[in-house]
Write a protein that holds these residues in place. Sequence first.
Motif, PDB file in Angstrom:
ATOM      1  N   ASP A  82       9.173  -7.338   6.023  1.00  0.00           N
ATOM      2  CA  ASP A  82       9.835  -6.107   6.468  1.00  0.00           C
ATOM      3  C   ASP A  82       9.440  -5.718   7.907  1.00  0.00           C
ATOM      4  O   ASP A  82       9.514  -4.565   8.289  1.00  0.00           O
ATOM      5  CB  ASP A  82       9.554  -4.953   5.481  1.00  0.00           C
ATOM      6  CG  ASP A  82      10.526  -3.790   5.662  1.00  0.00           C
ATOM      7  OD1 ASP A  82      11.719  -4.049   5.899  1.00  0.00           O
ATOM      8  OD2 ASP A  82      10.089  -2.626   5.589  1.00  0.00           O
ATOM      9  N   TYR A 137      15.322 -11.869  -1.015  1.00  0.00           N
ATOM     10  CA  TYR A 137      16.078 -11.282   0.109  1.00  0.00           C
ATOM     11  C   TYR A 137      17.315 -10.612  -0.466  1.00  0.00           C
ATOM     12  O   TYR A 137      17.738 -10.937  -1.568  1.00  0.00           O
ATOM     13  CB  TYR A 137      16.534 -12.369   1.085  1.00  0.00           C
ATOM     14  CG  TYR A 137      15.401 -13.104   1.742  1.00  0.00           C
ATOM     15  CD1 TYR A 137      14.876 -12.679   2.957  1.00  0.00           C
ATOM     16  CD2 TYR A 137      14.842 -14.227   1.135  1.00  0.00           C
ATOM     17  CE1 TYR A 137      13.811 -13.352   3.554  1.00  0.00           C
ATOM     18  CE2 TYR A 137      13.783 -14.903   1.730  1.00  0.00           C
ATOM     19  CZ  TYR A 137      13.273 -14.460   2.934  1.00  0.00           C
ATOM     20  OH  TYR A 137      12.239 -15.119   3.521  1.00  0.00           O
ATOM     21  N   SER A 241      16.186  -7.046   4.457  1.00  0.00           N
ATOM     22  CA  SER A 241      14.866  -6.987   3.825  1.00  0.00           C
ATOM     23  C   SER A 241      14.981  -6.223   2.506  1.00  0.00           C
ATOM     24  O   SER A 241      15.528  -5.123   2.454  1.00  0.00           O
ATOM     25  CB  SER A 241      13.888  -6.278   4.774  1.00  0.00           C
ATOM     26  OG  SER A 241      12.956  -5.500   4.058  1.00  0.00           O
TER      27      SER A 241
END
Length: 334
Positions: A82, A137, A241
Motif C-alpha cells: 500500500d 490485489y 491496493s
Amino acid sequence: LLFTGCGDTKKENNESQTTKQTAEQFVLKFSHVVSANTPKGQAADFFEKRLEELSEGRIDVQVYPSSQLYTDNAVLKALKLDSVQMAAPAFSKFGKIVPQLALFDLPFLFKDIDHLHRVQDGEVGQKLKDMVTDKGYVALSFWDNGFKQLSSSQKPLVLPEDAQGQKFRIMSSKVLEAQFHAVGANPQMMPFSEVYSGLQQGVIDAAENPISNIYTKKFHEVQKYLTISYHGYLGYLVVLSKKFCNSLPADLQEDVKQAMNEATEKERQLAADLNNEQFNLIKEYADSTGKLEILHLTDEQKEAWRTAVSKIYPEFYDNNKIGEDLIKGALATE
Ligand code: LMR
C-alpha cells in the motif's frame, strides 16, 4: 468490466456507512511508466479528474507518469504494501504473480482488437482477474495499448530470418523470450525506462512496441527501420491496493468503480485514436528527415512471421505457465 468489492467478502464494508461530509480524506497514488500523452497516461489523468469530482475531493488522486515513482518491476510489491494505491502494468509484468496473464503476449493469438476485447470481457478475462484477486490485489479493468510493431537500427525486419542475431529489448516475459528465440534473435529483458538509451547506445538493436510508446518516448528517432507488423498485443491490468480498497467507505468504493468504468470506456477509444494519430506523426518525421524507413508487410510476409512464432504456443500449455485451456479458450472465443 469491473470489481464487485475489494475481493474480501468477510469484512466487506461493515463500517462503510460514513458519508462524504464526515469521513476522512484519502490519497490515491497512481504510478505508471509511460508518458502522459499515451492511452494509459490520458486515461489515468481522466480517472483522476473524474474520481476527484465524484468523491467531491475526498479522494485526492495523484498520477505519477514515466516511472517517476516506480518501475514496473517494483510497483506490484509497492502496491501490496500500500505504498502506492493503483497501477496498470503490462500483463507480462505480473509474471511472478499470475504468469497466466502472459496469454495476452502470445503473438498472433487474436484476430483483431474486437476478438481481443471479447476474450477480455468474457470467461477467460474473468478467470485471469480472479487469479490476480486471489493473490491479494483488487483487479479492476483491462486497458488497451494496442498491437506492437517491430523496429531496428540494424536491418529492415521483413521476414522472420531478418531478426536473426539481432538484440531485441523485451519486457520481462517468458512468452516474449520464446517469441524472439523462435526467430533466432537475442532477447534482452530491460525496464521500459532504459529502452531509449539502450537503443541510442546500441546496447540493443531492436524492439517491439505499440506506436504510442514509440512516438512518446522517441524510439523512432533512435531506430532506422519500423515494420508495421501488428504481431502481438500490449495491454494492461489496472490493479488497486486491497488495503486501500478496504479502507474506503462504501460510497467512495462506488465512486472508484464508476470513475474506473468511465475511464476504461474512454481508454479503449484513446488507444485507437492515439495510435493512429501518432503513426501519422512518425510518418511525417520519416518523410521529412529521411532517417527512418517504414515498412509494411505483405500478407505472405505476415504469414511467414505467424508461422515462425505461433509454434511457441504449446510451450505454454502447462497450467503453471499459461494453460492449454486458456490458450484454446481465447482462440475459440467467438
Ligand atoms: C513496456 O515495458 O514496454 C511496457 O510495459 C510499457 C507500458 O506500460 O506500456
